[in-house]
Motif scaffolding. Sequence first.
Motif, PDB file in Angstrom:
ATOM      1  N   ARG A   6       0.800  -1.224   0.000  1.00  0.00           N
ATOM      2  CA  ARG A   6       0.000   0.000   0.000  1.00  0.00           C
ATOM      3  C   ARG A   6       0.833   1.275   0.000  1.00  0.00           C
ATOM      4  NH1 ARG A   6      -4.400  -0.222   4.614  1.00  0.00           N
ATOM      5  NH2 ARG A   6      -4.992   1.666   3.479  1.00  0.00           N
ATOM      6  N   ARG A   7       2.010   1.243   0.658  1.00  0.00           N
ATOM      7  CA  ARG A   7       2.816   2.459   0.740  1.00  0.00           C
ATOM      8  C   ARG A   7       4.280   2.151   1.028  1.00  0.00           C
ATOM      9  NH1 ARG A   7       0.642   6.067   5.380  1.00  0.00           N
ATOM     10  NH2 ARG A   7      -1.322   5.417   4.450  1.00  0.00           N
ATOM     11  N   ALA A   8       5.118   3.154   0.744  1.00  0.00           N
ATOM     12  CA  ALA A   8       6.539   3.090   1.082  1.00  0.00           C
ATOM     13  C   ALA A   8       6.879   4.350   1.869  1.00  0.00           C
ATOM     14  CB  ALA A   8       7.390   3.001  -0.177  1.00  0.00           C
ATOM     15  N   VAL A   9       7.575   4.185   2.985  1.00  0.00           N
ATOM     16  CA  VAL A   9       7.933   5.315   3.846  1.00  0.00           C
ATOM     17  C   VAL A   9       9.421   5.238   4.168  1.00  0.00           C
ATOM     18  CG1 VAL A   9       7.506   6.538   6.006  1.00  0.00           C
ATOM     19  CG2 VAL A   9       5.637   5.290   4.888  1.00  0.00           C
ATOM     20  N   GLY A  10      10.127   6.361   3.967  1.00  0.00           N
ATOM     21  CA  GLY A  10      11.557   6.400   4.254  1.00  0.00           C
ATOM     22  C   GLY A  10      11.953   7.660   4.988  1.00  0.00           C
ATOM     23  N   THR A  11      12.902   7.536   5.918  1.00  0.00           N
ATOM     24  CA  THR A  11      13.386   8.673   6.698  1.00  0.00           C
ATOM     25  C   THR A  11      14.910   8.638   6.792  1.00  0.00           C
ATOM     26  OG1 THR A  11      11.385   8.644   8.066  1.00  0.00           O
ATOM     27  CG2 THR A  11      13.256   9.889   8.907  1.00  0.00           C
ATOM     28  N   GLU A  12      15.534   9.791   6.612  1.00  0.00           N
ATOM     29  CA  GLU A  12      16.972   9.956   6.790  1.00  0.00           C
ATOM     30  C   GLU A  12      17.206  11.059   7.824  1.00  0.00           C
ATOM     31  OE1 GLU A  12      19.451   8.312   5.602  1.00  0.00           O
ATOM     32  OE2 GLU A  12      18.802   7.338   3.740  1.00  0.00           O
ATOM     33  N   VAL A  13      18.130  10.823   8.761  1.00  0.00           N
ATOM     34  CA  VAL A  13      18.445  11.800   9.797  1.00  0.00           C
ATOM     35  C   VAL A  13      19.961  11.930   9.920  1.00  0.00           C
ATOM     36  CG1 VAL A  13      18.216  12.438  12.226  1.00  0.00           C
ATOM     37  CG2 VAL A  13      16.359  11.205  11.086  1.00  0.00           C
ATOM     38  N   ALA A  14      20.473  13.159   9.887  1.00  0.00           N
ATOM     39  CA  ALA A  14      21.898  13.425  10.096  1.00  0.00           C
ATOM     40  C   ALA A  14      22.037  14.300  11.340  1.00  0.00           C
ATOM     41  CB  ALA A  14      22.504  14.131   8.887  1.00  0.00           C
ATOM     42  N   ARG A  15      23.010  13.968  12.199  1.00  0.00           N
ATOM     43  CA  ARG A  15      23.164  14.682  13.469  1.00  0.00           C
ATOM     44  C   ARG A  15      24.626  14.980  13.765  1.00  0.00           C
ATOM     45  NH1 ARG A  15      19.401  10.412  16.672  1.00  0.00           N
ATOM     46  NH2 ARG A  15      17.338  11.264  16.155  1.00  0.00           N
ATOM     47  N   ILE A  16      24.826  16.071  14.498  1.00  0.00           N
ATOM     48  CA  ILE A  16      26.136  16.421  15.033  1.00  0.00           C
ATOM     49  C   ILE A  16      25.926  16.843  16.486  1.00  0.00           C
ATOM     50  CG2 ILE A  16      28.031  18.094  14.927  1.00  0.00           C
ATOM     51  CD1 ILE A  16      27.488  18.258  11.904  1.00  0.00           C
ATOM     52  N   ALA A  17      26.670  16.236  17.404  1.00  0.00           N
ATOM     53  CA  ALA A  17      26.479  16.535  18.824  1.00  0.00           C
ATOM     54  C   ALA A  17      26.928  17.954  19.173  1.00  0.00           C
ATOM     55  CB  ALA A  17      27.230  15.524  19.685  1.00  0.00           C
ATOM     56  N   LYS A  18      28.063  18.380  18.600  1.00  0.00           N
ATOM     57  CA  LYS A  18      28.583  19.705  18.937  1.00  0.00           C
ATOM     58  C   LYS A  18      29.433  20.241  17.796  1.00  0.00           C
ATOM     59  CE  LYS A  18      31.089  22.212  22.591  1.00  0.00           C
ATOM     60  NZ  LYS A  18      31.769  22.062  23.901  1.00  0.00           N
ATOM     61  N   LEU A  19      29.344  21.554  17.570  1.00  0.00           N
ATOM     62  CA  LEU A  19      30.131  22.228  16.547  1.00  0.00           C
ATOM     63  C   LEU A  19      30.785  23.456  17.164  1.00  0.00           C
ATOM     64  CD1 LEU A  19      30.910  22.708  13.528  1.00  0.00           C
ATOM     65  CD2 LEU A  19      28.812  24.044  13.332  1.00  0.00           C
ATOM     66  N   ASP A  20      32.111  23.545  17.052  1.00  0.00           N
ATOM     67  CA  ASP A  20      32.875  24.674  17.585  1.00  0.00           C
ATOM     68  C   ASP A  20      33.471  25.444  16.421  1.00  0.00           C
ATOM     69  OD1 ASP A  20      34.760  26.410  18.720  1.00  0.00           O
ATOM     70  OD2 ASP A  20      35.207  25.027  20.355  1.00  0.00           O
ATOM     71  N   LEU A  21      33.078  26.712  16.277  1.00  0.00           N
ATOM     72  CA  LEU A  21      33.549  27.561  15.187  1.00  0.00           C
ATOM     73  C   LEU A  21      34.487  28.633  15.733  1.00  0.00           C
ATOM     74  CD1 LEU A  21      30.123  28.168  13.398  1.00  0.00           C
ATOM     75  CD2 LEU A  21      31.803  26.402  12.904  1.00  0.00           C
ATOM     76  N   GLY A  22      35.683  28.723  15.134  1.00  0.00           N
ATOM     77  CA  GLY A  22      36.609  29.783  15.530  1.00  0.00           C
ATOM     78  C   GLY A  22      37.076  29.680  16.960  1.00  0.00           C
ATOM     79  N   ASP A  23      37.360  28.453  17.451  1.00  0.00           N
ATOM     80  CA  ASP A  23      37.893  28.242  18.801  1.00  0.00           C
ATOM     81  C   ASP A  23      37.026  28.912  19.865  1.00  0.00           C
ATOM     82  OD1 ASP A  23      39.614  27.250  20.711  1.00  0.00           O
ATOM     83  OD2 ASP A  23      41.015  28.931  20.563  1.00  0.00           O
ATOM     84  N   GLY A  24      35.728  28.606  19.821  1.00  0.00           N
ATOM     85  CA  GLY A  24      34.807  29.102  20.839  1.00  0.00           C
ATOM     86  C   GLY A  24      34.063  30.376  20.477  1.00  0.00           C
ATOM     87  N   ALA A  25      34.354  30.953  19.294  1.00  0.00           N
ATOM     88  CA  ALA A  25      33.643  32.167  18.883  1.00  0.00           C
ATOM     89  C   ALA A  25      32.144  31.890  18.759  1.00  0.00           C
ATOM     90  CB  ALA A  25      34.193  32.686  17.558  1.00  0.00           C
ATOM     91  N   LEU A  26      31.808  30.682  18.288  1.00  0.00           N
ATOM     92  CA  LEU A  26      30.416  30.263  18.196  1.00  0.00           C
ATOM     93  C   LEU A  26      30.355  28.752  18.411  1.00  0.00           C
ATOM     94  CD1 LEU A  26      27.590  31.469  17.549  1.00  0.00           C
ATOM     95  CD2 LEU A  26      27.932  30.715  15.200  1.00  0.00           C
ATOM     96  N   VAL A  27      29.506  28.322  19.352  1.00  0.00           N
ATOM     97  CA  VAL A  27      29.376  26.904  19.670  1.00  0.00           C
ATOM     98  C   VAL A  27      27.919  26.492  19.514  1.00  0.00           C
ATOM     99  CG1 VAL A  27      29.650  25.125  21.429  1.00  0.00           C
ATOM    100  CG2 VAL A  27      31.314  26.980  21.270  1.00  0.00           C
ATOM    101  N   LEU A  28      27.682  25.408  18.761  1.00  0.00           N
ATOM    102  CA  LEU A  28      26.328  24.904  18.536  1.00  0.00           C
ATOM    103  C   LEU A  28      26.239  23.473  19.032  1.00  0.00           C
ATOM    104  CD1 LEU A  28      27.167  26.888  16.010  1.00  0.00           C
ATOM    105  CD2 LEU A  28      24.959  26.215  15.142  1.00  0.00           C
ATOM    106  N   ASP A  29      25.175  23.175  19.765  1.00  0.00           N
ATOM    107  CA  ASP A  29      24.939  21.821  20.264  1.00  0.00           C
ATOM    108  C   ASP A  29      23.738  21.205  19.559  1.00  0.00           C
ATOM    109  OD1 ASP A  29      26.999  21.788  22.238  1.00  0.00           O
ATOM    110  OD2 ASP A  29      25.757  23.065  23.494  1.00  0.00           O
ATOM    111  N   ALA A  30      23.828  19.911  19.291  1.00  0.00           N
ATOM    112  CA  ALA A  30      22.715  19.115  18.771  1.00  0.00           C
ATOM    113  C   ALA A  30      22.136  19.668  17.471  1.00  0.00           C
ATOM    114  CB  ALA A  30      21.619  19.000  19.815  1.00  0.00           C
TER     115      ALA A  30
END
Length: 209
Positions: A94-118
């Motif tokens: 009856r149907r086809a369902v697909g999901t893709e998920v990409a994740r990064i726990a933490k990203l540090d830009l410019g040695d702490g100038a900007l930090v992103l979590d999850a």
Amino acid sequence: MVEVIPTGTTVKLARSMSKLEKGFKTGIFGGSAIPVKAKVLGELVQVGRVVRQVMPCLGTDGELVATDAADVNLGDQVVVQAASARQKGKQTNRRAVGTEVARIAKLDLGDGALVLDAIESRAKVTRLKSGKLKRSASAKVGAITAGGGDAQSLEELDGLEIPGLLKIETGLRKKIKDGIRMIGLRITLLDGTGAVIDLATSKMTIADR
């Protein structure tokens, strides 16, 4: 194999693969989840030990498939911690369902100038037996801090530029043939290398069999 010294990236050339499948009921799956990829010197390359998870043509029979990678350091300007990919695909008569998920726990830009979590992107496609296609995609960031403590929103992050270092775009959604693609975060380095780094890229397609 080519090594790009300014960004510490490695380019793998001339790779090919083929495989025959049978057992399609509703659709042909396609897609991928790539936590980190970069465009350097005009070529799309994989950076370091970053995950690249590709959806099988038949899906995953409803099972969640997970792949994880170690930290990635891009020339000491961009540091990615705990990259991972998740995918799931199932089809019935009856149907086809697909999901893709990409994740990064933490990203540090410019040695702490900007930090992103999850940082996360998600792409989902449903194809009905009638041929109707449904697409959805989303991107999110758990926490954003600048300069050691100033909070930022995802909206404020989009278009942000650190002079001489980098600029940022967020939530790049694109409708593609038989599916959809979402890039959670795009970083363009302003250090003269011309590198473009895409973080948390999810792409999902289901073609009519």
